[in-house]
Each structure stands twice: as structure tokens, then as C-alpha cells.
Design a protein around this motif. Structure first.
Motif, PDB file in Angstrom:
ATOM      1  N   LEU A  99      -1.985   8.393   4.071  1.00 35.90           N
ATOM      2  CA  LEU A  99      -1.737   6.836   4.080  1.00 35.90           C
ATOM      3  C   LEU A  99      -0.241   6.281   4.510  1.00 35.90           C
ATOM      4  CD1 LEU A  99      -4.485   6.033   2.193  1.00 35.90           C
ATOM      5  CD2 LEU A  99      -4.958   5.842   4.680  1.00 35.90           C
ATOM      6  N   HIS A 102      -6.364  -1.322   2.488  1.00 34.76           N
ATOM      7  CA  HIS A 102      -6.361  -1.360   3.559  1.00 34.76           C
ATOM      8  C   HIS A 102      -8.020  -1.782   3.873  1.00 34.76           C
ATOM      9  CE1 HIS A 102      -3.088   0.939   3.572  1.00 34.76           C
ATOM     10  NE2 HIS A 102      -3.361   1.910   2.782  1.00 34.76           N
ATOM     11  N   ARG A 103      -8.188  -1.934   5.329  1.00 33.28           N
ATOM     12  CA  ARG A 103      -9.680  -2.601   5.790  1.00 33.28           C
ATOM     13  C   ARG A 103     -10.611  -1.465   6.124  1.00 33.28           C
ATOM     14  NH1 ARG A 103      -5.795  -5.691   8.292  1.00 33.28           N
ATOM     15  NH2 ARG A 103      -5.626  -4.365   9.955  1.00 33.28           N
ATOM     16  N   ARG A 124     -12.640  -6.873   2.269  1.00 36.36           N
ATOM     17  CA  ARG A 124     -12.025  -5.667   3.310  1.00 36.36           C
ATOM     18  C   ARG A 124     -12.652  -4.535   3.473  1.00 36.36           C
ATOM     19  NH1 ARG A 124      -8.036  -7.197  -0.356  1.00 36.36           N
ATOM     20  NH2 ARG A 124      -8.633  -5.325  -2.067  1.00 36.36           N
ATOM     21  N   VAL A 166       1.828   4.017   6.742  1.00 35.48           N
ATOM     22  CA  VAL A 166       1.857   2.604   6.767  1.00 35.48           C
ATOM     23  C   VAL A 166       4.131   3.001   7.526  1.00 35.48           C
ATOM     24  CG1 VAL A 166       2.761   1.285   4.901  1.00 35.48           C
ATOM     25  CG2 VAL A 166       0.303   1.881   4.529  1.00 35.48           C
ATOM     26  N   ALA A 168      -1.376  -3.075   6.029  1.00 34.92           N
ATOM     27  CA  ALA A 168      -3.196  -2.421   5.992  1.00 34.92           C
ATOM     28  C   ALA A 168      -3.182  -2.002   6.923  1.00 34.92           C
ATOM     29  CB  ALA A 168      -3.800  -4.216   5.800  1.00 34.92           C
ATOM     30  N   LEU A 169      -4.076  -1.331   6.569  1.00 31.76           N
ATOM     31  CA  LEU A 169      -4.254   0.370   8.099  1.00 31.76           C
ATOM     32  C   LEU A 169      -6.206  -0.188   8.348  1.00 31.76           C
ATOM     33  CD1 LEU A 169      -2.708   3.428   6.672  1.00 31.76           C
ATOM     34  CD2 LEU A 169      -1.568   1.543   8.254  1.00 31.76           C
ATOM     35  N   ASP A 170      -6.666   0.383   9.036  1.00 23.75           N
ATOM     36  CA  ASP A 170      -8.084   0.189   9.461  1.00 23.75           C
ATOM     37  C   ASP A 170      -8.498   1.585   9.443  1.00 23.75           C
ATOM     38  OD1 ASP A 170      -8.528  -2.470  10.428  1.00 23.75           O
ATOM     39  OD2 ASP A 170      -6.864  -1.755  11.780  1.00 23.75           O
ATOM     40  N   PRO A 198       0.906  -1.494   0.081  1.00 19.94           N
ATOM     41  CA  PRO A 198       0.116   0.076   0.403  1.00 19.94           C
ATOM     42  C   PRO A 198       0.775   1.389   0.240  1.00 19.94           C
ATOM     43  CG  PRO A 198      -1.179  -1.640   2.011  1.00 19.94           C
ATOM     44  CD  PRO A 198       0.262  -2.511   1.145  1.00 19.94           C
TER      45      PRO A 198
END
Length: 275
Positions: free
Chosen positions: A43, A76-77, A103, A47, A54-56, A14
Motif C-alpha cells: 500500500l 482507503h476506499r 469508505r 500511494v 487514498a487507494l481504491d 496513508p
């Protein structure tokens, strides 16, 4: 809000996958290109800081997934909170079509009762786009969004700008309405105004700082895009890309914040300072 361009599925990490390497953008993306640019940088930093691929992400008022689905396509989620069942149904369909249903999670709710459906302190990034205009208490809306962040996180705030509405009414020849919007506490030009509330850049930064975040960046969005005739952009060779570059160049200049249709504020907490 116009639907941003949906980037192709990427198999990159990402932090290296970029929304900026898309094919030529449609005209509608003029309304969101600046926001995507700033959000992508934020983002990337998160990261790198977290070391997680993967970020929330929490998207409050995320509707049918204009931002959520492209973010999920980057790996990402994303949890979308929206009061509209129809919007959430469209989100589910869009996520399935983009093959990111695993996701993207949609839940019905609003900013006031955010923690009835979302986790407090559970997200790396919170999007609050087109929400403050409609809530009864904007300060509470921001406080809830900030409370959803982890100890180190980023808030992406997008709201209607007062100056853009005043300028648009004046250019349309509605001078009394322009003056009304300028003087009205909520920035409305009259009874028929569909927007409940508008903000200045100063008001938004005060809200963000009042909630305990540091303002990392302020950008004007749609400074020129809503004023340029569509036929010119659609028919003049190279006009779309040239206008996009102009929007990006003007976005960071405070002189243009006062005439932007929308304002974007990036709020940061912990060690998430911008470069």
C-alpha cells in the motif's frame, strides 16, 4: 480467517500511517500479522507511485470486513464482494462502528461473476483472501482478480497451504489422513475435511504468473501459531511477542513455506516492483 487487530483511527497520510505501530497484538493477530506487514508495504508503494492519499481497494470474499475496515481506517476506499448477506450485514455494522461507513461498500457477489458487481480495471489493490479454496476454477478466480486491477496494481493472494494441513494431521496422530492429504489432488485429508482445496507455494505462484502478474513476494503464514498450545502463549510472559517475531522471521524463508497453514503471494503488475 481470524480478525486482524483494528488499528486506531489515524490522521496521518496513508503512506505514513502504519498498522505496525499498534498496541500489543492479541493472540488472534498471530494469524494475520505477516499478511498485514506485506500488505502495508504494498500500500505504501502504491500511494507513493500514484501520488493519491487514498487507494481504491477491492476485497473479494472480504466477508465481515476483517481487512476492509482497518484499510478504510487508514483512509482507503474499499469495496467488499461477498456471497453472504449475513457477512455483508456484519460488515456494514462494523464499518459504522469504526466510523468509516463512507469508505466501505459491500456488494453481494462472487469471484465467478465478479464484474457483475465490481468495476473491471478499477482498483489499485485487489485482495483475494480465502477465495481460491472454494471456487470451481482457481485459475479463473485469479484471472478475474487481475482483470479488476488498474494497469499498475497489486494482488494480495492468501490461500490454505497443503503442507500445514499434512503436518497438523500427523502431529495429531492421524497418519492415514496426513498421507491422504499429501496425495490428494486437492490436498484434502478425507470426507470430513471442511477445506475444499489446498495449495503449495509453487501452485499459487504459477496461478499468479499465469494471469500475467509478476510475483513480488511469497510468505508462509501461521507456520508455528497453529501448533503452539494456546495456554503457553497466553500465560508465559513475553511468549506472544516472541512467537510473533518468530513467525515474521520464518515467513520469508522458502523452507517454511512447505509447512505453513496458509500461503501469501503478492502479485504485481506495471511498475509496482517491490524493494
Amino acid at each position: 480467517m481470524s480478525d486482524p487487530m483494528r488499528p486506531p483511527v489515524s490522521h496521518q497520510h496513508p503512506q505514513t500511517a502504519s498498522l505496525r505501530s499498534d498496541p500489543p497484538r492479541p493472540r488472534a493477530s498471530l494469524r494475520t500479522a505477516v499478511v498485514w506487514e506485506v500488505l502495508q508495504d504494498a500500500l505504501d508503494r502504491r500511494v507513493k507511485a500514484t501520488g493519491r492519499q487514498a487507494l481504491d481497494v477491492l476485497d473479494t470474499g472480504g466477508g465481515s470486513g476483517n481487512f476492509a475496515v482497518p484499510l478504510a481506517r487508514l483512509g482507503h476506499r474499499v469495496t467488499v464482494v461477498d456471497p453472504s448477506p449475513n457477512a455483508l450485514f456484519a460488515l456494514e455494522r462494523r464499518a459504522a462502528e469504526a466510523e468509516v461507513a463512507d469508505r466501505v461498500k459491500g456488494v453481494q457477489g462472487d469471484a465467478h461473476g465478479l464484474f457483475d458487481v465490481a468495476e473491471r480495471g478499477g482498483y489499485d489493490v485487489v485482495l483475494c483472501h480465502g477465495v481460491l479454496e472454494y471456487v470451481d476454477d482457481p485459475a479463473e478466480g485469479i484471472r478475474n482478480a487481475v482483470a479488476a486491477l488498474r494497469s499498475e496494481g497489486v494482488l494480495s493472494l492468501l490461500a490454505a497451504g497443503l503442507g500445514g494441513a499434512v503436518l497438523a494431521r500427523a502431529l495429531a496422530g492421524h497418519f492415514k489422513e496426513a498421507k491422504q492429504a499429501l496425495q490428494d489432488p486437492d490436498g484434502r485429508w478425507g470426507q470430513g475435511d471442511p477445506m475444499p482445496r489446498r495449495f503449495t507455494a509453487e501452485q499459487l505462484t504459477e496461478l499468479v504468473e499465469g494471469a500475467g502478474l509478476r510475483v513480488g513476494a511469497v510468505h508462509g503464514v501461521r507456520v508455528f501459531a497453529d501448533l503452539v498450545p494456546g495456554v503457553l502463549v497466553d500465560t508465559e510472559p513475553g511468549a506472544l511477542e516472541a512467537l510473533l517475531k518468530l513467525e515474521e522471521a520464518a515467513a520469508e524463508l522458502s523452507a517454511f513455506h512447505s509447512v505453513a497453514t496458509q500461503l501469501h503471494v503478492l502479485g504485481e503488475t506495471g511498475e509496482t516492483s517491490g524493494t
